[in-house]
Write a protein that holds these residues in place. Structure first.
Motif, PDB file in Angstrom:
ATOM      1  N   ARG A 157      -1.343  37.895 -11.397  1.00 53.75           N
ATOM      2  CA  ARG A 157      -2.456  38.378 -10.578  1.00 53.75           C
ATOM      3  C   ARG A 157      -3.736  37.609 -10.892  1.00 53.75           C
ATOM      4  O   ARG A 157      -4.485  37.234  -9.986  1.00 53.75           O
ATOM      5  N   LEU A 158      -3.983  37.344 -12.183  1.00 49.91           N
ATOM      6  CA  LEU A 158      -5.188  36.608 -12.554  1.00 49.91           C
ATOM      7  C   LEU A 158      -5.158  35.199 -11.979  1.00 49.91           C
ATOM      8  O   LEU A 158      -6.182  34.692 -11.502  1.00 49.91           O
ATOM      9  N   PHE A 159      -3.989  34.555 -12.014  1.00 50.81           N
ATOM     10  CA  PHE A 159      -3.918  33.218 -11.426  1.00 50.81           C
ATOM     11  C   PHE A 159      -4.166  33.257  -9.927  1.00 50.81           C
ATOM     12  O   PHE A 159      -4.837  32.383  -9.376  1.00 50.81           O
ATOM     13  N   GLN A 160      -3.619  34.259  -9.258  1.00 50.18           N
ATOM     14  CA  GLN A 160      -3.804  34.347  -7.816  1.00 50.18           C
ATOM     15  C   GLN A 160      -5.268  34.573  -7.462  1.00 50.18           C
ATOM     16  O   GLN A 160      -5.774  34.025  -6.474  1.00 50.18           O
ATOM     17  N   ILE A 161      -5.985  35.361  -8.271  1.00 59.35           N
ATOM     18  CA  ILE A 161      -7.418  35.539  -8.058  1.00 59.35           C
ATOM     19  C   ILE A 161      -8.137  34.216  -8.275  1.00 59.35           C
ATOM     20  O   ILE A 161      -9.008  33.826  -7.485  1.00 59.35           O
ATOM     21  N   PHE A 162      -7.777  33.523  -9.346  1.00 60.80           N
ATOM     22  CA  PHE A 162      -8.385  32.224  -9.634  1.00 60.80           C
ATOM     23  C   PHE A 162      -8.088  31.235  -8.512  1.00 60.80           C
ATOM     24  O   PHE A 162      -8.975  30.449  -8.131  1.00 60.80           O
ATOM     25  N   PHE A 163      -6.892  31.259  -7.974  1.00 63.58           N
ATOM     26  CA  PHE A 163      -6.522  30.363  -6.872  1.00 63.58           C
ATOM     27  C   PHE A 163      -7.438  30.572  -5.670  1.00 63.58           C
ATOM     28  O   PHE A 163      -7.949  29.612  -5.085  1.00 63.58           O
ATOM     29  N   VAL A 164      -7.637  31.814  -5.290  1.00 59.46           N
ATOM     30  CA  VAL A 164      -8.477  32.118  -4.124  1.00 59.46           C
ATOM     31  C   VAL A 164      -9.921  31.714  -4.376  1.00 59.46           C
ATOM     32  O   VAL A 164     -10.574  31.109  -3.509  1.00 59.46           O
ATOM     33  N   VAL A 165     -10.428  32.005  -5.559  1.00 62.09           N
ATOM     34  CA  VAL A 165     -11.820  31.676  -5.872  1.00 62.09           C
ATOM     35  C   VAL A 165     -12.022  30.160  -5.935  1.00 62.09           C
ATOM     36  O   VAL A 165     -13.002  29.617  -5.407  1.00 62.09           O
ATOM     37  N   ALA A 166     -11.079  29.454  -6.572  1.00 54.15           N
ATOM     38  CA  ALA A 166     -11.208  28.007  -6.742  1.00 54.15           C
ATOM     39  C   ALA A 166     -11.146  27.266  -5.420  1.00 54.15           C
ATOM     40  O   ALA A 166     -11.811  26.238  -5.237  1.00 54.15           O
ATOM     41  N   ASN A 167     -10.350  27.774  -4.491  1.00 56.26           N
ATOM     42  CA  ASN A 167     -10.223  27.128  -3.193  1.00 56.26           C
ATOM     43  C   ASN A 167     -11.097  27.772  -2.122  1.00 56.26           C
ATOM     44  O   ASN A 167     -11.037  27.379  -0.956  1.00 56.26           O
ATOM     45  N   GLY A 168     -11.904  28.747  -2.557  1.00 51.34           N
ATOM     46  CA  GLY A 168     -12.830  29.395  -1.641  1.00 51.34           C
ATOM     47  C   GLY A 168     -14.259  28.968  -1.891  1.00 51.34           C
ATOM     48  O   GLY A 168     -14.637  27.838  -1.575  1.00 51.34           O
ATOM     49  N   PRO A 169     -15.088  29.838  -2.471  1.00 54.17           N
ATOM     50  CA  PRO A 169     -16.508  29.496  -2.659  1.00 54.17           C
ATOM     51  C   PRO A 169     -16.738  28.227  -3.467  1.00 54.17           C
ATOM     52  O   PRO A 169     -17.628  27.443  -3.141  1.00 54.17           O
ATOM     53  N   LEU A 170     -15.943  28.006  -4.527  1.00 56.38           N
ATOM     54  CA  LEU A 170     -16.155  26.811  -5.341  1.00 56.38           C
ATOM     55  C   LEU A 170     -15.918  25.537  -4.537  1.00 56.38           C
ATOM     56  O   LEU A 170     -16.725  24.609  -4.558  1.00 56.38           O
ATOM     57  N   ALA A 171     -14.798  25.471  -3.859  1.00 59.76           N
ATOM     58  CA  ALA A 171     -14.458  24.252  -3.123  1.00 59.76           C
ATOM     59  C   ALA A 171     -15.435  23.986  -1.986  1.00 59.76           C
ATOM     60  O   ALA A 171     -15.884  22.845  -1.790  1.00 59.76           O
ATOM     61  N   TRP A 172     -15.793  25.016  -1.234  1.00 57.97           N
ATOM     62  CA  TRP A 172     -16.700  24.817  -0.105  1.00 57.97           C
ATOM     63  C   TRP A 172     -18.101  24.411  -0.562  1.00 57.97           C
ATOM     64  O   TRP A 172     -18.870  23.827   0.216  1.00 57.97           O
ATOM     65  N   SER A 173     -18.437  24.684  -1.808  1.00 56.10           N
ATOM     66  CA  SER A 173     -19.750  24.285  -2.306  1.00 56.10           C
ATOM     67  C   SER A 173     -19.916  22.771  -2.335  1.00 56.10           C
ATOM     68  O   SER A 173     -21.034  22.274  -2.247  1.00 56.10           O
ATOM     69  N   VAL A 174     -18.821  22.040  -2.477  1.00 57.68           N
ATOM     70  CA  VAL A 174     -18.914  20.586  -2.458  1.00 57.68           C
ATOM     71  C   VAL A 174     -19.484  20.109  -1.132  1.00 57.68           C
ATOM     72  O   VAL A 174     -20.339  19.216  -1.077  1.00 57.68           O
ATOM     73  N   LEU A 175     -19.046  20.727  -0.065  1.00 62.59           N
ATOM     74  CA  LEU A 175     -19.541  20.353   1.257  1.00 62.59           C
ATOM     75  C   LEU A 175     -20.939  20.889   1.499  1.00 62.59           C
ATOM     76  O   LEU A 175     -21.845  20.151   1.882  1.00 62.59           O
ATOM     77  N   THR A 176     -21.105  22.165   1.263  1.00 63.07           N
ATOM     78  CA  THR A 176     -22.362  22.796   1.642  1.00 63.07           C
ATOM     79  C   THR A 176     -23.530  22.414   0.742  1.00 63.07           C
ATOM     80  O   THR A 176     -24.681  22.474   1.163  1.00 63.07           O
ATOM     81  N   PHE A 177     -23.239  22.036  -0.509  1.00 61.47           N
ATOM     82  CA  PHE A 177     -24.305  21.658  -1.425  1.00 61.47           C
ATOM     83  C   PHE A 177     -24.430  20.157  -1.587  1.00 61.47           C
ATOM     84  O   PHE A 177     -25.143  19.686  -2.468  1.00 61.47           O
ATOM     85  N   SER A 178     -23.712  19.401  -0.774  1.00 62.60           N
ATOM     86  CA  SER A 178     -23.765  17.934  -0.819  1.00 62.60           C
ATOM     87  C   SER A 178     -23.473  17.393  -2.216  1.00 62.60           C
ATOM     88  O   SER A 178     -24.166  16.506  -2.716  1.00 62.60           O
ATOM     89  N   GLN A 179     -22.441  17.954  -2.858  1.00 67.90           N
ATOM     90  CA  GLN A 179     -22.039  17.429  -4.160  1.00 67.90           C
ATOM     91  C   GLN A 179     -21.543  15.995  -3.990  1.00 67.90           C
ATOM     92  O   GLN A 179     -20.755  15.708  -3.103  1.00 67.90           O
TER      93      GLN A 179
END
Length: 402
Positions: A157-179
């Motif tokens: 369950r912890l990995f599945q939560i981490f999976f969603v978070v890592a591919n959700g807000p974290l990943a989209w920040s690269v685009l939206t924050f011009s990383q």
């Protein structure tokens, strides 16, 4: 509790093949959206998601260009920039090799970098009274990944939560924050790592070949990482989304508001510390958007806690959307891989824009300097010619008078 009742699924295996195909096709669209947003440089998506946060943590491209123009542009790169550039390129090479040849050992490459880079960021932020920014979501998501790797590796369950978070807000920040993958900048490389490496880690463990599962833990006495439930990997997108929101995102949101805004609020104000909210309301396109929301909600200027609550609700809206999109990648390796390529491509594209902008400024400055030198030489030659002509005229006048 209500969260626990929703974590079980009545599926004994994977989702039906037709559903997998549908999810795979739908999962491609986030990657397409990333490509389109990067290509068109969409400001709407950026304004919605960035909330002025991470852009304020680093120098903007304009600030960097101004700094570059304030020094001698023809000087070679500083030694520390050369070292950073070399380490940055080597990091990408080693990361690509491990992801392709030995994904079961990628966590051993991810862990020391996470500890070192986050520690360095805390130190640098501490010097400029910005260390309260480390309460932000992205850092705690990275910490959750380390907790899974070294404390709770058997918690699917912890990995599945981490999976969603890592591919959700974290990943989209690269685009939206011009990383940007700017190799010579330790600050840029740290930001890219914080938002990209957890996504790569989730891919390495989620799609690990069966023959490599037992080797995923280097210690022989330890059990392999738990990724899927005992019933299989057919957990529904709804359950994945609900667990991520119920067990991590919403608790972080509430604790952040209470701890940073209520408990530590007077201390932060008295010592002039900076928080994410302070930057959001004072700079960037997100500031204008937030002020519109404040006016729509009828919030007066003095009601700071109400404004902060509106800000957190907008943060929640971003989490709801991006975590929902991330659940699509759980059931499709193709969609997941395509999304990763899109996010990494966005980071490279941003870096290309940075480098070419800086180098273009330098090239234009060199051209201007060369033009000035040529103009100076031409003026000097013209002056010398004039002096010769005057000398000849003087000599001719003396001869006639003699």
């Amino acid at each position: 509790d209500s969260c626990s009742r929703r974590t079980r699924t009545d599926m004994s295996g994977s989702l039906p093949m037709d559903n997998n195909r549908i999810l795979a096709l739908v999962g491609i669209f986030p990657a397409i959206a990333v490509f389109l947003a990067v290509y068109t440089r969409s400001k709407t998506v950026a304004a919605f998601a960035q909330l002025g946060g991470l852009q304020g943590r680093e120098h903007t491209q304009e600030q960097i260009i101004d700094a570059q123009n304030s020094v001698d542009l023809v000087k070679p790169l500083k030694l520390q920039d050369k070292i950073s550039f070399t380490l940055g390129v080597l990091n990408v090479c080693i990361t690509c090799y491990l992801m392709g040849a030995a994904p079961e050992y990628f966590y051993l490459w991810h862990t020391p970098k996470a500890v070192i880079l986050i520690s360095l960021r805390w130190y640098t932020f501490k010097q400029s009274k910005q260390h309260y920014l480390l309460y932000d979501f992205c850092y705690w998501a990275n910490i959750m990944g380390l907790v899974y790797l070294w404390e709770k590796p058997t918690s699917a369950r912890l990995f599945q939560i981490f999976f969603v978070v890592a591919n959700g807000p974290l990943a989209w920040s690269v685009l939206t924050f011009s990383q940007s993958l700017v190799f010579h900048s330790q600050a840029h490389m740290t930001s890219v790592f914080i938002h990209v490496s957890p996504m790569l880690l989730s891919h390495a463990l989620r799609w690990l070949p069966p023959e490599k599962v037992q080797r995923a833990r280097i210690f022989q006495t330890a059990q392999p990482f738990a990724v899927c439930d005992p019933e299989g990997c057919g957990v529904s997108p709804w359950i994945l989304w609900w667990n991520a929101m119920c067990y991590f995102y919403v608790p972080w949101l509430i604790l952040y508001y209470v701890w940073v805004f209520l408990v530590l609020g007077p201390r932060i104000k008295s010592r002039s510390y900076q928080t994410l909210y302070d930057r959001v309301v004072s700079q960037g396109s997100s500031s204008r958007m937030l002020h519109r929301m404040f006016r729509l909600c009828g919030i007066e200027t003095s009601r700071r806690l109400y404004k902060k609550a509106v800000y957190m609700l907008m943060h929640l809206a971003m989490g709801v959307v991006t975590c929902g999109l991330a659940t699509l990648f759980w059931h499709s390796r193709v969609a997941h891989s395509t999304f990763i390529f899109a996010i990494c491509g966005a980071s490279i594209w941003n870096a290309a824009g940075f480098y070419f902008t800086v180098f273009a400024q330098r090239y234009e400055s060199d051209l201007a300097a060369s033009a000035q030198r040529l103009a100076g030489r031409a003026a000097a030659q013209a002056a010398q010619e004039k002096m010769r002509e005057d000398g000849h005229a003087t000599q001719a006048g003396v001869g006639k008078s003699g």
